[in-house]
Design a protein around this motif. Structure first.
Motif, mmCIF file in Angstrom:
data_model
loop_
_atom_site.group_PDB
_atom_site.id
_atom_site.type_symbol
_atom_site.label_atom_id
_atom_site.label_comp_id
_atom_site.label_asym_id
_atom_site.label_seq_id
_atom_site.Cartn_x
_atom_site.Cartn_y
_atom_site.Cartn_z
ATOM 1 N N ARG A 171 33.131 9.496 34.062
ATOM 2 C CA ARG A 171 33.577 10.212 35.262
ATOM 3 C C ARG A 171 33.114 9.498 36.533
ATOM 4 N NH1 ARG A 171 31.476 16.150 34.207
ATOM 5 N NH2 ARG A 171 29.773 14.987 33.212
ATOM 6 N N ALA A 172 31.909 8.967 36.504
ATOM 7 C CA ALA A 172 31.407 8.220 37.663
ATOM 8 C C ALA A 172 31.982 6.806 37.618
ATOM 9 C CB ALA A 172 29.876 8.175 37.632
ATOM 10 N N GLY A 173 32.928 6.528 38.464
ATOM 11 C CA GLY A 173 33.533 5.199 38.514
ATOM 12 C C GLY A 173 34.869 5.106 37.812
ATOM 13 N N GLY A 174 35.178 6.049 36.913
ATOM 14 C CA GLY A 174 36.490 6.064 36.267
ATOM 15 C C GLY A 174 36.708 4.981 35.231
ATOM 16 N N GLU A 175 35.636 4.403 34.680
ATOM 17 C CA GLU A 175 35.779 3.349 33.675
ATOM 18 C C GLU A 175 36.294 3.945 32.362
ATOM 19 O OE1 GLU A 175 33.082 -0.420 32.126
ATOM 20 O OE2 GLU A 175 32.095 1.496 32.520
ATOM 21 N N ILE A 176 37.203 3.214 31.693
ATOM 22 C CA ILE A 176 37.772 3.634 30.413
ATOM 23 C C ILE A 176 37.616 2.485 29.424
ATOM 24 C CG2 ILE A 176 39.908 4.255 29.200
ATOM 25 C CD1 ILE A 176 40.782 5.722 31.747
ATOM 26 N N LEU A 177 36.940 2.762 28.310
ATOM 27 C CA LEU A 177 36.650 1.741 27.311
ATOM 28 C C LEU A 177 37.064 2.259 25.929
ATOM 29 C CD1 LEU A 177 33.086 0.795 28.596
ATOM 30 C CD2 LEU A 177 35.193 -0.509 28.955
ATOM 31 N N SER A 211 40.806 18.535 32.035
ATOM 32 C CA SER A 211 41.079 18.089 33.399
ATOM 33 C C SER A 211 40.086 18.687 34.386
ATOM 34 C CB SER A 211 42.505 18.467 33.797
ATOM 35 O OG SER A 211 43.448 17.823 32.958
ATOM 36 N N ALA A 212 39.636 19.905 34.122
ATOM 37 C CA ALA A 212 38.603 20.506 34.970
ATOM 38 C C ALA A 212 37.293 19.739 34.834
ATOM 39 C CB ALA A 212 38.396 21.970 34.597
ATOM 40 N N LEU A 216 41.954 11.361 36.683
ATOM 41 C CA LEU A 216 41.338 10.493 35.680
ATOM 42 C C LEU A 216 41.872 10.804 34.287
ATOM 43 C CD1 LEU A 216 39.350 8.308 34.849
ATOM 44 C CD2 LEU A 216 37.519 10.039 34.877
ATOM 45 N N VAL A 217 42.030 12.073 33.982
ATOM 46 C CA VAL A 217 42.563 12.451 32.666
ATOM 47 C C VAL A 217 44.003 11.975 32.522
ATOM 48 C CG1 VAL A 217 43.221 14.413 31.203
ATOM 49 C CG2 VAL A 217 40.997 14.391 32.347
ATOM 50 N N MET A 251 38.166 11.394 22.424
ATOM 51 C CA MET A 251 37.772 10.924 23.737
ATOM 52 C C MET A 251 36.357 11.453 24.005
ATOM 53 S SD MET A 251 39.474 12.185 27.351
ATOM 54 C CE MET A 251 40.997 11.262 27.170
ATOM 55 N N LEU A 252 35.471 10.587 24.455
ATOM 56 C CA LEU A 252 34.125 10.993 24.876
ATOM 57 C C LEU A 252 34.063 10.862 26.394
ATOM 58 C CD1 LEU A 252 31.195 11.823 24.282
ATOM 59 C CD2 LEU A 252 30.651 9.368 24.095
ATOM 60 N N ILE A 253 33.852 11.985 27.061
ATOM 61 C CA ILE A 253 33.788 12.013 28.528
ATOM 62 C C ILE A 253 32.335 12.207 28.929
ATOM 63 C CG2 ILE A 253 34.638 13.126 30.619
ATOM 64 C CD1 ILE A 253 36.936 14.277 28.907
ATOM 65 N N VAL A 254 31.806 11.263 29.687
ATOM 66 C CA VAL A 254 30.398 11.320 30.106
ATOM 67 C C VAL A 254 30.298 11.276 31.614
ATOM 68 C CG1 VAL A 254 29.572 10.317 27.959
ATOM 69 C CG2 VAL A 254 30.098 8.828 29.889
#
Length: 349
Positions: free
Chosen positions: A33-39, A317-318, A324-325, A346-349
């Motif tokens: 969430r911080a920075g929007g990086e997706i790996l 999304s909340a 981002l989602v 998906m792991l959201i941190v």
């Protein structure tokens, strides 16, 4: 906020019809969430993605093989019943689909005539109340004759092979399922094998369990134009004192609470008090989490990829932010991730 804001295009071939060969081989998208990086990883990489001291909270509900077939005694017409919840002794709320309309007073013969039920009332979209008659153990009959209540987007025929039926019984269930009562699996937990749980424990990830019995409301689409007009169906949850203590201790120590699935999020957030701590207890929740909800307890989320316009997608999304989602889902489609219950995570941190 409008329901159409949570729409997206999904090619039908990306809807997973079978589970991964092994639970931990599912693909995993990491979203920061911080920075929007997706790996991109595998579920087996979770021990390196979480950290010592994290508290992983699981939903230990057990899926009942609640789907069963029968016939009308009077006409011989076919009937399909999905048992949802016992409302009073021997009286069950069900989803009933039959040849011809069913009416109060109809007698159904179920599971090869092993059990008799009387239709007490009928409602919208197949809802009905059935009164079971005779000295029968419903749970025993369901274990012997019932089928896993797979969601409608997983296609199975009535003549599916015995191997596939047994595979669904095993894989549409978490390895830590304990408390019977759900008619749908908490699917984020389907990626966790006993070996993976042991590896997480070895790295210092702690674990606690709550119970939320997933009901049919998880599949009910949002039909209102504005999401605020949608009403969630209530579901039963249980938070034992040891689970509440584990969550509260982790929060006091500023450690992450990693919810395995949206059902865990709903249970924890429903039990949160004004002090942002949770209380043990049993109850029902109809909490509807959507933007701009402010989370009190959960700080990371493991979840599957959800249906367009669904309450589950709105919850995610909340948590991560709608933009981002949306970007993560666009990438998932492009990279051919597998979607929905038997799909990737998906792991959201």
């Amino acid at each position: 906020m409008l329901t159409k804001d949570f729409d997206y295009h999904l090619p039908p071939e990306l809807i997973a019809q079978r589970p991964a060969p092994r639970r931990e081989l599912s693909r995993l998208m990491l979203v920061r969430r911080a920075g929007g990086e997706i790996l991109h990883y595998r579920a087996s990489d979770l021990p390196s993605l979480l950290r010592a001291g994290d508290l992983m909270v699981l939903n230990d509900t057990r899926v009942i093989p609640a789907r069963i077939f029968g016939r009308k005694r009077k006409t011989g017409g076919k009937a399909e019943i999905l048992f949802i919840e016992e409302r009073e002794k021997n009286t069950w709320e069900v989803l009933l689909h039959s040849s011809g309309r069913s009416a109060p007073g109809d007698i159904l013969l179920l599971a090869g005539d092993k059990m008799e039920a009387c239709v007490k009332s009928t409602g919208a979209r197949g809802r009905a109340l059935l009164e079971l008659r005779g000295d029968h153990d419903l749970m025993k009959i369901l274990e012997e004759e019932g089928l896993p209540p797979l969601p409608p987007y997983i296609k199975r025929t009535k003549n599916e092979s015995a191997f596939q039926r047994q595979l669904d019984r095993e894989r549409y269930q978490t390895v830590y399922a304990k408390t019977p009562g759900a008619i749908a699996a908490p699917t984020a937990g389907l990626h966790l094998s006993n070996e993976l749980l042991a590896a997480l424990e070895k790295t210092g990830v702690q674990r606690a369990s709550v119970t939320l019995h997933v009901g049919p409301g998880t599949f009910v689409p949002v039909r209102s134009e504005k999401i605020a007009g949608h009403k969630m169906e209530s579901e039963r949850f249980i938070i034992l004192p040891e689970a509440a203590a584990a969550v509260n201790n982790a929060r006091a120590g500023r450690r992450r609470i990693v919810a395995v699935g949206t059902t865990v999020v709903r249970a924890l957030e429903s039990a949160a008090g004004s002090e942002e701590m949770i209380a043990p207890g049993r109850g029902r929740t109809d909490i509807f989490i959507h933007p701009p909800y402010c989370f009190k307890i959960v700080s990371a989320l493991l979840t599957n990829f959800h249906l367009p316009r669904s309450t589950l997608l709105m919850l995610v999304s909340a948590f991560a932010g709608r933009a981002l989602v949306r970007r993560a889902y666009e990438i998932a489609v492009r990279e051919k991730y597998r979607f929905y219950s038997y799909g990737d995570c998906m792991l959201i941190v």
